[in-house]
Design a protein around this motif. Structure first.
Motif, PDB file in Angstrom:
ATOM      1  N   ARG A  87       3.251 -13.395   1.343  1.00 10.01           N
ATOM      2  CA  ARG A  87       2.930 -12.915  -0.004  1.00 10.01           C
ATOM      3  C   ARG A  87       3.396 -13.896  -1.081  1.00 10.01           C
ATOM      4  N   VAL A 111      -6.255  -7.948  -2.361  1.00 12.10           N
ATOM      5  CA  VAL A 111      -4.933  -8.558  -2.148  1.00 12.10           C
ATOM      6  C   VAL A 111      -3.858  -7.758  -2.871  1.00 12.10           C
ATOM      7  N   ARG A 113      -3.946  -4.700  -3.741  1.00 15.77           N
ATOM      8  CA  ARG A 113      -3.765  -3.373  -3.137  1.00 15.77           C
ATOM      9  C   ARG A 113      -2.969  -3.461  -1.840  1.00 15.77           C
ATOM     10  N   VAL A 114      -3.232  -4.529  -1.105  1.00 18.91           N
ATOM     11  CA  VAL A 114      -2.491  -4.707   0.158  1.00 18.91           C
ATOM     12  C   VAL A 114      -0.992  -4.800  -0.119  1.00 18.91           C
ATOM     13  N   ILE A 115      -0.633  -5.447  -1.218  1.00 13.67           N
ATOM     14  CA  ILE A 115       0.804  -5.587  -1.499  1.00 13.67           C
ATOM     15  C   ILE A 115       1.323  -4.426  -2.343  1.00 13.67           C
ATOM     16  N   GLY A 116       0.508  -3.393  -2.466  1.00 16.42           N
ATOM     17  CA  GLY A 116       0.994  -2.133  -3.033  1.00 16.42           C
ATOM     18  C   GLY A 116       1.040  -2.052  -4.543  1.00 16.42           C
TER      19      GLY A 116
ATOM     20  N   ASN B   2       0.250   4.639   0.069  1.00 16.44           N
ATOM     21  CA  ASN B   2      -0.270   5.044  -1.238  1.00 16.44           C
ATOM     22  C   ASN B   2      -1.736   5.491  -1.119  1.00 16.44           C
ATOM     23  N   PHE B   4      -4.461   4.225  -2.224  1.00 16.65           N
ATOM     24  CA  PHE B   4      -5.426   3.212  -1.804  1.00 16.65           C
ATOM     25  C   PHE B   4      -5.383   3.032  -0.289  1.00 16.65           C
ATOM     26  N   SER B   5      -4.168   2.912   0.233  1.00 17.28           N
ATOM     27  CA  SER B   5      -4.023   2.684   1.675  1.00 17.28           C
ATOM     28  C   SER B   5      -4.706   3.792   2.458  1.00 17.28           C
ATOM     29  N   TYR B 228      -3.147 -13.281   6.150  1.00 14.90           N
ATOM     30  CA  TYR B 228      -2.794 -14.381   5.258  1.00 14.90           C
ATOM     31  C   TYR B 228      -2.307 -13.901   3.903  1.00 14.90           C
ATOM     32  N   VAL B 229      -2.840 -12.767   3.455  1.00 15.98           N
ATOM     33  CA  VAL B 229      -2.417 -12.305   2.125  1.00 15.98           C
ATOM     34  C   VAL B 229      -1.166 -11.434   2.210  1.00 15.98           C
ATOM     35  N   GLY B 230      -0.633 -11.280   3.415  1.00 17.50           N
ATOM     36  CA  GLY B 230       0.659 -10.611   3.547  1.00 17.50           C
ATOM     37  C   GLY B 230       0.612  -9.142   3.908  1.00 17.50           C
ATOM     38  N   ALA B 231      -0.505  -8.709   4.523  1.00 15.17           N
ATOM     39  CA  ALA B 231      -0.567  -7.314   4.969  1.00 15.17           C
ATOM     40  C   ALA B 231       0.362  -7.139   6.169  1.00 15.17           C
ATOM     41  N   TYR B 235      -0.079  -1.841   8.083  1.00 12.55           N
ATOM     42  CA  TYR B 235      -1.242  -1.716   7.205  1.00 12.55           C
ATOM     43  C   TYR B 235      -2.533  -2.037   7.963  1.00 12.55           C
TER      44      TYR B 235
END
Lengths: 241, 317
Positions: A87, A111, A113-116, B2, B4-5, B228-231, B235
């Motif tokens: 991240r 992106v 959303r993935v990091i909350g 959350n 969205f998830s 790559y984006v850190g999931a 998740y």
């Protein structure tokens, strides 16, 4: 800051992809990593993304997100910590890797959303990023409705989305036309200069590298053979002419 | 997780189900068949038990008594039988006359059966009808019945009296063989049920693992970007777990209604053609069946998808 200390990467089949690599990239620097196919550029990127681990040596990364500075020793990262390290990086790929069934807006928002991030932050940040890469009017388009250059700008906006201080671009101009290539490179330099990001561009496009006259690190057979500011190192310039 | 998830995971899992609809359908069908086999054997087991419990011949035995017993002696014997704590539920004395009357009543449509009996003749014997607690105590009761004794005062021809010990129970009839056969049948049905369940459960898990593996394969590119984006792995895993869960739940709902229809049809045919059998109403076990189906579906679905995605992520880490 990124630092490679005596890094060796040897694959299981015996191939030595990187051999005693020492490299230091300061915060806010713009660096081209160049070399022929098989030189070790991809391995260097994979190590930096923590897709691979070093055989020996050490890679350390000090990353800034807003006011916060974090230190990572990549050899000691446990699998559960890798996502949090990633991240801190923004990555741009040659093949863009956009989601074809998501709009430009959704690709960037994903992106965050993935990091909350909250819905409000997502909306605000995506608008800012779209302005930064000059794609506000394309927010509702799908990737297949965009040119190669535009797609790469979306990918760049996505890489910037998590406000990482380090941007890694792996052959970012490989799938776009020459004019667009300069456009993308200008954008990367703008990001480095305007926002103080560390930008690492892995490429083999000599003309592009020579045109922008930045720091150029040349890898050959897994070793750094040249590190200079300006144009690309050539072993036999007279032959090239 | 959350909002969205959650919505992302649900949307992705539904898309995944549709994208791999053939494999998803195959997984759901195998799970349905697994549940139907379970439901059918469970219902069969319930009905066998229900019919066995209602067969009084299986928990009753007849102990025939010496014809010379007086009313007082009969009472003594009855008390001794009732004293068998934990073995006997009830004892009923049936005199010779009562036995004859009962048989006449039973076969009242066939009066010719008793027409040849001479006036006053009675081929039946007095007995105790003993209701016992459990099939397993039959042998114990039989032994104790043989041990029952009474003291009888005997007057000899010369007028002298003496006291002798008499064992008044001289014959016992029970249905241990029938009971044993039915008990074996009950065990057999249960074992077949467990065997079938185990096999079908493994098959359904295998198919779900492969379905999710295909789903993972088709979304490889998306997963790589997410990484790559850190999931986090959690998740990435959740949509696939939801996908497996949906397969399990769809299968359990469909299986429940199919089972209901099959059971209703089958019981109406059985009760109309074989009146000897009585059947349990579907409503009496519908809840436990629905819960069992849901649990099996969820375990198979979630378990299958976790196995598949965990293996994939492990390879990539």
């Amino acid at each position: 800051m990124i630092e490679f200390k005596n890094v060796v990467k040897k694959y299981q089949n015996g191939t030595v992809a990187l051999d005693d690599v020492n490299l230091r990239i300061e915060d806010g620097e713009f660096v081209f990593i160049v070399g022929e196919s098989g030189a070790g550029k991809s391995t260097l990127t994979k190590l930096l993304l923590r897709e691979e681990t070093v055989t020996s040596g050490q890679i350390t990364v000090t990353a800034k997100t807003g006011e916060k500075t974090e230190f990572f020793s990549l050899g000691n990262l446990t699998p559960s910590k890798i996502p949090y390290y990633r991240r801190k990086l923004g990555v741009v790929f040659q093949d863009f890797r956009l989601f074809p069934d998501k709009t430009v807006y959704e690709n960037i928002a994903f992106v965050l959303r993935v990091i909350g991030k909250s819905q409000r932050t997502v909306k605000r940040n995506v608008q800012t990023l779209l302005k930064r890469v000059n794609l506000v009017e394309k927010a509702n388009c799908y990737p297949n409705e965009l040119s190669g250059g535009e797609q790469q700008r979306v990918a760049l906006a996505r890489a910037l989305a998590n406000d990482s201080s380090i941007i890694i671009a792996d052959e970012p101009t490989g799938n776009i036309d020459p004019v667009m290539s300069y456009d993308i490179m200008n954008l990367l330099i703008y990001i480095q200069q305007k926002f103080g990001k560390t930008v690492i561009v892995v490429t083999h496009e000599k003309e592009l590298v020579d045109y922008f006259k930045q720091r150029v690190v040349t890898i050959k057979h897994g070793r750094i053979v040249d590190d200079r500011v300006g144009t690309m190192f050539e072993e036999h310039p007279q032959e090239a002419e | 997780m959350n909002n969205f998830s959650l919505s992302y995971s649900v949307t992705q899992s539904l898309k995944g189900l549709w994208r791999n609809r053939v494999m998803s359908l195959a997984s759901i069908l195998v799970l349905i068949s697994c549940m139907l086999v379970l439901g059918t054997f469970y219902a069969l087991n319930l009905n066998i038990n229900y019919n066995l419990d209602s067969l009084t011949l299986l928990n009753e035995m007849a102990a025939f008594v010496d014809e010379d017993c007086t009313a007082e002696e009969i009472e003594q014997v009855r008390e001794q039988i009732l004293a068998m704590d934990g073995l006997v539920n009830d004892v009923e004395y049936i005199s010779k006359e009562a036995a004859l009357e009962a048989e006449k009543e039973k076969f009242k449509d066939y009066p010719a059966l008793f027409a040849t009996l001479q006036e006053g003749a009675n081929p039946y014997r007095a007995s105790f009808m003993i209701t016992y607690t459990d099939i397993s105590v039959i042998e114990d009761i039989e032994y104790k019945l043989g041990q029952i004794s009474i003291e009888r005062t005997v007057i000899a021809e010369d007028g002298t009296t003496s006291v002798v010990t008499v064992y008044p129970i001289n014959k016992v009839t029970s249905h241990t063989d029938v009971a044993g056969t039915l008990e074996n049948l009950r065990d057999g049905v249960r074992n077949v049920l467990i065997g079938f369940m185990a096999i079908l459960f493994v098959v359904s898990m295998f198919i779900i693992v492969n379905t999710i593996r295909i789903a993972v394969f088709t979304r490889q590119k998306e997963i790589s970007v997410m990484r790559y984006v850190g999931a986090t792995n959690g998740y990435i895993v959740v949509p696939f777990v939801f996908e497996g869960m949906f397969m399990g739940l769809i299968a359990s709902v469909v299986a429940f209604f199919v089972e209901w229809i099959i059971y209703d049809r089958a019981t109406s045919i059985i009760t109309s053609q074989y009146r000897i059998f009585s059947t349990v109403g579907f409503g009496s076990f519908a809840l436990i069946l629905a819960l069992s189906f849901a649990v099996i579906g969820l375990i198979a679905g979630i378990g299958g998808s976790l196995i598949s995605i965990a293996r994939y992520l492990k390879e990539k880490d």
